[in-house]
Every structure is written in C-alpha cells, then in structure tokens.
Design a protein around this motif. Sequence first.
Motif, PDB file in Angstrom:
ATOM      1  N   VAL A  76     -67.888 -51.753  38.291  1.00  0.00           N
ATOM      2  CA  VAL A  76     -69.012 -51.074  37.650  1.00  0.00           C
ATOM      3  C   VAL A  76     -70.290 -51.457  38.381  1.00  0.00           C
ATOM      4  O   VAL A  76     -70.350 -52.494  39.054  1.00  0.00           O
ATOM      5  N   GLU A  77     -71.301 -50.623  38.260  1.00  0.00           N
ATOM      6  CA  GLU A  77     -72.565 -50.902  38.941  1.00  0.00           C
ATOM      7  C   GLU A  77     -73.270 -52.079  38.273  1.00  0.00           C
ATOM      8  O   GLU A  77     -73.374 -52.150  37.052  1.00  0.00           O
ATOM      9  N   SER A  78     -73.723 -53.012  39.086  1.00  0.00           N
ATOM     10  CA  SER A  78     -74.468 -54.159  38.592  1.00  0.00           C
ATOM     11  C   SER A  78     -75.487 -54.546  39.654  1.00  0.00           C
ATOM     12  O   SER A  78     -75.510 -53.976  40.744  1.00  0.00           O
ATOM     13  N   TYR A  79     -76.315 -55.538  39.345  1.00  0.00           N
ATOM     14  CA  TYR A  79     -77.491 -55.749  40.182  1.00  0.00           C
ATOM     15  C   TYR A  79     -77.795 -57.227  40.398  1.00  0.00           C
ATOM     16  O   TYR A  79     -77.582 -58.058  39.507  1.00  0.00           O
ATOM     17  N   ASN A  80     -78.328 -57.544  41.581  1.00  0.00           N
ATOM     18  CA  ASN A  80     -79.064 -58.788  41.751  1.00  0.00           C
ATOM     19  C   ASN A  80     -80.399 -58.649  41.009  1.00  0.00           C
ATOM     20  O   ASN A  80     -80.954 -57.553  40.913  1.00  0.00           O
ATOM     21  N   VAL A  81     -80.905 -59.760  40.499  1.00  0.00           N
ATOM     22  CA  VAL A  81     -82.237 -59.765  39.883  1.00  0.00           C
ATOM     23  C   VAL A  81     -83.149 -60.576  40.799  1.00  0.00           C
ATOM     24  O   VAL A  81     -82.869 -61.734  41.100  1.00  0.00           O
ATOM     25  N   ILE A  82     -84.220 -59.954  41.273  1.00  0.00           N
ATOM     26  CA  ILE A  82     -85.067 -60.557  42.311  1.00  0.00           C
ATOM     27  C   ILE A  82     -86.522 -60.526  41.875  1.00  0.00           C
ATOM     28  O   ILE A  82     -87.023 -59.504  41.396  1.00  0.00           O
ATOM     29  N   GLY A  83     -87.200 -61.666  42.036  1.00  0.00           N
ATOM     30  CA  GLY A  83     -88.634 -61.733  41.766  1.00  0.00           C
ATOM     31  C   GLY A  83     -89.343 -62.539  42.833  1.00  0.00           C
ATOM     32  O   GLY A  83     -88.836 -63.575  43.277  1.00  0.00           O
ATOM     33  N   ASP A  84     -90.514 -62.079  43.269  1.00  0.00           N
ATOM     34  CA  ASP A  84     -91.262 -62.738  44.346  1.00  0.00           C
ATOM     35  C   ASP A  84     -92.573 -63.336  43.844  1.00  0.00           C
ATOM     36  O   ASP A  84     -93.259 -62.739  43.011  1.00  0.00           O
ATOM     37  N   ILE A  85     -92.891 -64.517  44.355  1.00  0.00           N
ATOM     38  CA  ILE A  85     -94.260 -65.030  44.323  1.00  0.00           C
ATOM     39  C   ILE A  85     -94.790 -64.835  45.744  1.00  0.00           C
ATOM     40  O   ILE A  85     -94.344 -65.504  46.678  1.00  0.00           O
ATOM     41  N   LYS A  86     -95.696 -63.903  45.918  1.00  0.00           N
ATOM     42  CA  LYS A  86     -96.145 -63.535  47.255  1.00  0.00           C
ATOM     43  C   LYS A  86     -96.911 -64.676  47.922  1.00  0.00           C
ATOM     44  O   LYS A  86     -97.759 -65.333  47.308  1.00  0.00           O
ATOM     45  N   GLY A  87     -96.596 -64.898  49.189  1.00  0.00           N
ATOM     46  CA  GLY A  87     -97.287 -65.927  49.944  1.00  0.00           C
ATOM     47  C   GLY A  87     -98.727 -65.555  50.221  1.00  0.00           C
ATOM     48  O   GLY A  87     -99.050 -64.381  50.433  1.00  0.00           O
ATOM     49  N   SER A  88     -99.597 -66.544  50.231  1.00  0.00           N
ATOM     50  CA  SER A  88    -101.030 -66.293  50.414  1.00  0.00           C
ATOM     51  C   SER A  88    -101.417 -66.092  51.877  1.00  0.00           C
ATOM     52  O   SER A  88    -102.413 -65.418  52.164  1.00  0.00           O
ATOM     53  N   GLU A  89    -100.639 -66.660  52.807  1.00  0.00           N
ATOM     54  CA  GLU A  89    -100.966 -66.550  54.226  1.00  0.00           C
ATOM     55  C   GLU A  89     -99.882 -65.853  55.038  1.00  0.00           C
ATOM     56  O   GLU A  89    -100.183 -65.142  55.993  1.00  0.00           O
ATOM     57  N   HIS A  90     -98.613 -66.084  54.680  1.00  0.00           N
ATOM     58  CA  HIS A  90     -97.502 -65.486  55.426  1.00  0.00           C
ATOM     59  C   HIS A  90     -96.543 -64.795  54.445  1.00  0.00           C
ATOM     60  O   HIS A  90     -95.402 -65.224  54.270  1.00  0.00           O
ATOM     61  N   PRO A  91     -96.980 -63.732  53.804  1.00  0.00           N
ATOM     62  CA  PRO A  91     -96.150 -63.096  52.773  1.00  0.00           C
ATOM     63  C   PRO A  91     -94.852 -62.519  53.313  1.00  0.00           C
ATOM     64  O   PRO A  91     -93.893 -62.330  52.562  1.00  0.00           O
ATOM     65  N   GLU A  92     -94.802 -62.280  54.620  1.00  0.00           N
ATOM     66  CA  GLU A  92     -93.580 -61.727  55.217  1.00  0.00           C
ATOM     67  C   GLU A  92     -92.497 -62.783  55.401  1.00  0.00           C
ATOM     68  O   GLU A  92     -91.320 -62.445  55.592  1.00  0.00           O
ATOM     69  N   GLN A  93     -92.873 -64.068  55.348  1.00  0.00           N
ATOM     70  CA  GLN A  93     -91.909 -65.154  55.496  1.00  0.00           C
ATOM     71  C   GLN A  93     -91.401 -65.570  54.111  1.00  0.00           C
ATOM     72  O   GLN A  93     -92.198 -65.788  53.195  1.00  0.00           O
ATOM     73  N   ILE A  94     -90.085 -65.712  53.977  1.00  0.00           N
ATOM     74  CA  ILE A  94     -89.467 -65.817  52.645  1.00  0.00           C
ATOM     75  C   ILE A  94     -88.676 -67.106  52.483  1.00  0.00           C
ATOM     76  O   ILE A  94     -87.924 -67.503  53.385  1.00  0.00           O
ATOM     77  N   ILE A  95     -88.856 -67.739  51.331  1.00  0.00           N
ATOM     78  CA  ILE A  95     -88.018 -68.864  50.901  1.00  0.00           C
ATOM     79  C   ILE A  95     -87.163 -68.362  49.747  1.00  0.00           C
ATOM     80  O   ILE A  95     -87.690 -67.961  48.706  1.00  0.00           O
TER      81      ILE A  95
END
Length: 282
Positions: A76-95
Amino acid sequence: GPSAAARQGAVACLIRSVGGADYRLPHTGQTKYADDAPKIPAGAVTAEDADLIVDLVRQGPVKMKLILTPQQLPDVESYNVIGDIKGSEHPEQIIIVSGHLDSWDLGTGAVDDGAGVAVSMEAANLIQKLHLKPKRTIRVIAWMNEENGLAGSKQYEKDHREEWSNHFAAMETDGGAGHPIGINIKGKFEIKKLLAPVLAVLQESGAGGTNFAEHVGADIQPMEKADVPAFSPIQDSRFYFNYHHTAADTLDKIVPKELAENSAVVAVVTYALANMEQPLPR
C-alpha cells in the motif's frame, strides 16, 4: 535458514529465537528464500521450546505439527515524513537525523523504532527551543518500511542521489533508548579529531566514546555507500534484544530519562555538524 534446510531435504525449518531473554517470547523477523532452493515453511520458536525440542530429540524421534499463519499482503502507498530546519548560511548542505516509523506488529514498536523517531524529533525541537541557528540544513526523517524492504530509504535515494555531495552527514537512531555512551562513526579516522571538542562536551555526561563501524544505520546505508559520513549513538544495549521484534516491545520499556539523554546527545552532535567550519573528509 529455510533454504539451507530445504537443500538437505527438510520439509520445514524452525530456528531458536535470537532474542536475549528467556520469557517464552518468540522473536519475529523477515524470512529470505534463495532462488535455488524450495520455499519450505519456516518459523521461530522460543528459547524454552527450543530447549524442550532438543531434550525430546535426545530421547528418540519427535513428530511436530506446525500451524503457521504469516501472509504477504499487497503493498500500500505510504510515506517518509520529512521536516527541515533551514541552514542560515549553507541551506543546500544537509545533515540527516532519523529513525524509522514502521515496526513489527507483535508489540507496538516502542524500542524498534518509535524511540529513534522520538529522539530525532526531540533533537530538532531542542535546537529550536534554544534558538540556535544551524548554518547547514538539519533534515529530520521518519523513514517508512525499514523492516520490510527499506522502501522509504530506497525512494529517498532515488529522489536525492544526485544531491549526495550536498549531504554533509547522516545519522540514524535505531537501537532503542538505552543510556548513550558515545557515537558510532562510519567514515574516515580524521573525523574523530575534528569532533574532539564535541566529544569532550559529551564526555561530561559519559557519552564521549567513539567506535568506528562498517555500518551504522539501515535506512542511511545508501549514503554510507556514497561515502557520506554517517553516525549513530552508541547505547547501552544489554536489554534491547530482550524486547526487539517481540510482543514485549511496548512503551513501558522506554525510560524517559534515557530517551532524553539520547535526544541531547543527538542534538549536540547534529548542531556541531551543522556548524563545522570545514567539510568532513570522505
């Protein structure tokens, strides 16, 4: 497993449960069949019943009647749940900070892995409550379908593999909620030196140990394979396999103080990674 037994002519296969406690609790998990062997019935019996079978076999031939009820239901269809705290200087780099949502249905999945999801969410919550400003983006993920094929992880890889170079680090908590004593690291040995100030802070609560591991998290494994530095808390796991994948995996097994300790450790490491002045070696 069952495939090896089938090659020897077995009509069914029983294994002794791999859990760590003798409470007559069978341990569940996924059965994998090889393509070159018949698919025979397979199941796990409790440690006590395994001992009983051994004793009976020593006395002579033993007959068993198996009633097995597992079934493979449609996806059945199900989902990852994802939430971001955007970076202040390098928002494209992700932890990545993560745990997995799904669990085996014998219990309620508190140890495996409701605790990991709660720890990851609380780590982000602590950073927000303290009004900290991470320079890189902190991405909290509650993975779907870790237990039954890693579909959520595979979908994330499909959607983001072209961005692995911007994934600064990945962390997964999937070992329960026991007292944290350090950090597992999948990456270059130089990482420990870069994290030395962080480990010194963690050592004040007894969580400054390190262990270099070949693998630290099932859902973040695609990133591990792409040489993204990966981490997980080292936890007191003495009792984890007493409950893991059994009907005893329920909320009463979680010690709130130890859950909070894990959240604090993950928050400290996450914020440190988000604000490091230099990239981690790959």
